[in-house]
Design an enzyme around this catalytic site. Structure first.
Site, short mmCIF file in Angstrom:
data_model
loop_
_atom_site.label_atom_id
_atom_site.label_comp_id
_atom_site.label_asym_id
_atom_site.label_seq_id
_atom_site.Cartn_x
_atom_site.Cartn_y
_atom_site.Cartn_z
CE1 TYR A 1 -2.18 -6.79 3.56
CE2 TYR A 1 -3.79 -6.83 1.78
CZ TYR A 1 -3.49 -6.87 3.13
OH TYR A 1 -4.50 -6.98 4.05
CB SER A 2 4.83 -4.10 0.12
OG SER A 2 4.70 -2.72 0.28
CB CYS B 1 8.78 -0.01 3.89
SG CYS B 1 7.10 -0.57 3.50
CD GLU C 1 5.14 1.85 -0.35
OE1 GLU C 1 5.37 2.42 -1.43
OE2 GLU C 1 5.03 0.62 -0.22
CE1 TYR D 1 2.42 -0.77 7.63
CE2 TYR D 1 3.46 -0.22 5.54
CZ TYR D 1 3.36 -1.03 6.65
OH TYR D 1 4.21 -2.11 6.79
#
Ligand code: A2P
Length: 416
Positions: A206-207, A374, A414, A416
């Site tokens: 987790y960021s 992100c 970044e 996902y």
């Protein structure tokens, strides 16, 4: 006398299944599709890996940087690696040194990489180095073997009740245990229990959503932005192991944490640095951390511009909508993109960027501009296309600028 026939010795590239947080970065980065995975492990196919090492710098944990000297004929197969819970012990090879022909040597452990191999691969769209003025990060202080225990100091929903997006702002306190972080870094959560193979769950990444001096300034705590996962990518019902665990935590509960991770997606620290932040959903976490860092230091003359493009399904499903609206317009230039507002056309972050093309171009021309992206994987290509088009219509050579920004640690992706 004839020379001995060289035995084919291979420095086999392996991924440590104990440390890997399954973030998919290596698989995305590998230019020859040598990295593959199943629900259990990420592995490297020895028949495909060409030792270009493009996957090494982006790996947040270092789990990618493992090597075993094996006879090529005895290289660990993909099927074998997928079964592993830990790396095998190094083999003792029964090969005289002068008879061995080593097939390849990893750059991380050797003096030099094979000559025709680039240090970083052009297929990687984003920077693999931090901005020049970033602070030096600590990484991998805690692993699954020595996780740190954090206490939940708060758990709040940050999307409107009644919407499908159940996103939480979770504050974890480390007490007296050091857990130094920088904006843009991430950590891993070890959910309790075991997976369908009876093995302990691997860490989920987790960021971090808070700045380096704490969610609460001067406290040893961090915050996370976690969306409860209830459907998979194909829309089928699924119960996300870590996200449901985290979203259900109560104040005072304890959590096992590993990390911190990340050495390139870091914010610049020089006063003139501009930040262009582009995110969807929980991809807002690092943007919140960087924005809050700059907000806390506003009176110190950090004058670079902040420009945010933030996408969500609806206003009600955008995490932190309320707090964001309270930030002054002369501090941050906020642009929302809502894709599912009834009666309005679908709008993505890249559409919002195109709508602000002139201002985006001004930032692109400024060598102090750093771009952070992100969120959903799908937006990466859309955002890069938008940047290319905006540059093109403003007389900026995008291929040239793109390469320069990558090299200078000014374009961070970044997804996902
Ligand atoms: P969509 O309505 O098409 O799903 P989520 O809530 O699922 O995390 O998504 C956050 C936002 O990102 C949503 O508005 C979603 O739109 C949007 N999104 C989905 N795909 C892309 C894409 N390829 N580029 C940009 N935004 C996207």
């Amino acid at each position: 006398m004839t020379a001995p026939t060289p035995a084919e010795v291979l420095q086999q590239h392996l991924i440590d299944p104990e440390i890997c947080i399954r973030c998919n970065t290596c698989e995305e980065t590998c230019p020859v599709d040598a990295v593959t995975h199943d629900s259990r492990n990420y592995v490297v196919d020895p028949a495909k890996c060409n030792f270009c090492n493009a996957c090494l710098p982006p790996c947040p944990t270092g789990s990618i940087d493992n090597w075993r000297t094996v006879l090529r004929s005895e290289a660990y197969t993909v099927a074998e690696q997928l079964e592993w819970d830990e790396l095998p012990a190094p083999k003792v090879l029964d090969v005289p040194a002068d008879a061995a022909a080593v097939d390849a040597t990893p750059a991380s452990t050797a003096a030099a990489a094979p000559e025709d191999v680039p240090a970083t691969h052009d297929a990687v769209a984003g920077s693999q180095v931090p901005p020049w003025s970033a602070a030096h990060p600590y990484v991998n202080l805690y692993t699954h073997r020595n996780p740190v225990t954090a206490t939940v100091a708060g758990n709040y929903r940050v999307t409107e009740p009644g919407t499908d997006s159940d996103t939480h702002h979770i504050v974890l306190d480390f007490g007296a245990t050091p857990f130094p972080v920088l904006e843009g870094q991430s950590l891993g959560i070890l959910p309790p229990g075991t997976d369908e193979h009876g093995r302990a769950h691997h860490a989920r990444q987790y960021s971090i959503a808070s700045p380096r001096d704490g969610e609460r300034p001067g406290y040893n705590n961090v915050s996370l932005t976690v969306k409860r996962v209830t459907v998979d990518h194909a829309g089928q019902p699924v119960r996300g192991v870590a996200s449901n665990y985290l979203c259900d935590l109560e104040k005072g509960d304890t959590v096992r944490v590993v990390g911190p991770f990340g050495a390139s997606f870091l914010m610049p620290n020089h006063a003139a640095a501009n930040l262009m932040m582009i995110c969807t959903g929980t991809g807002s976490a690092p943007m919140r951390a960087m924005t809050e860092r700059r907000r806390r230091r506003r009176d110190r003359g950090e004058g670079g511009r902040l420009m945010l493009f933030f996408g969500a399904r609806t206003r009600e499903e955008l995490p932190y909508f309320g707090p964001l609206m309270n930030l002054p317009a002369d501090f941050i230039d906020i642009n929302f993109a809502f894709s599912r507002t009834v009666g309005e056309p679908k709008r993505y972050v890249q559409d919002a960027m195109r709508a602000r093309a002139d201002d985006v171009a001004v930032l692109l021309r400024d060598a102090n501009t750093h771009i952070y992206v992100c969120g959903l994987k799908g937006m990466e290509a859309g955002v890069l296309d938008a940047l290319r088009d905006i540059a093109g219509t403003n007389g900026i050579d995008w291929p040239d600028l793109h390469a320069q920004m990558k090299r200078e640690g000014r374009l961070h992706l970044e997804t996902y």
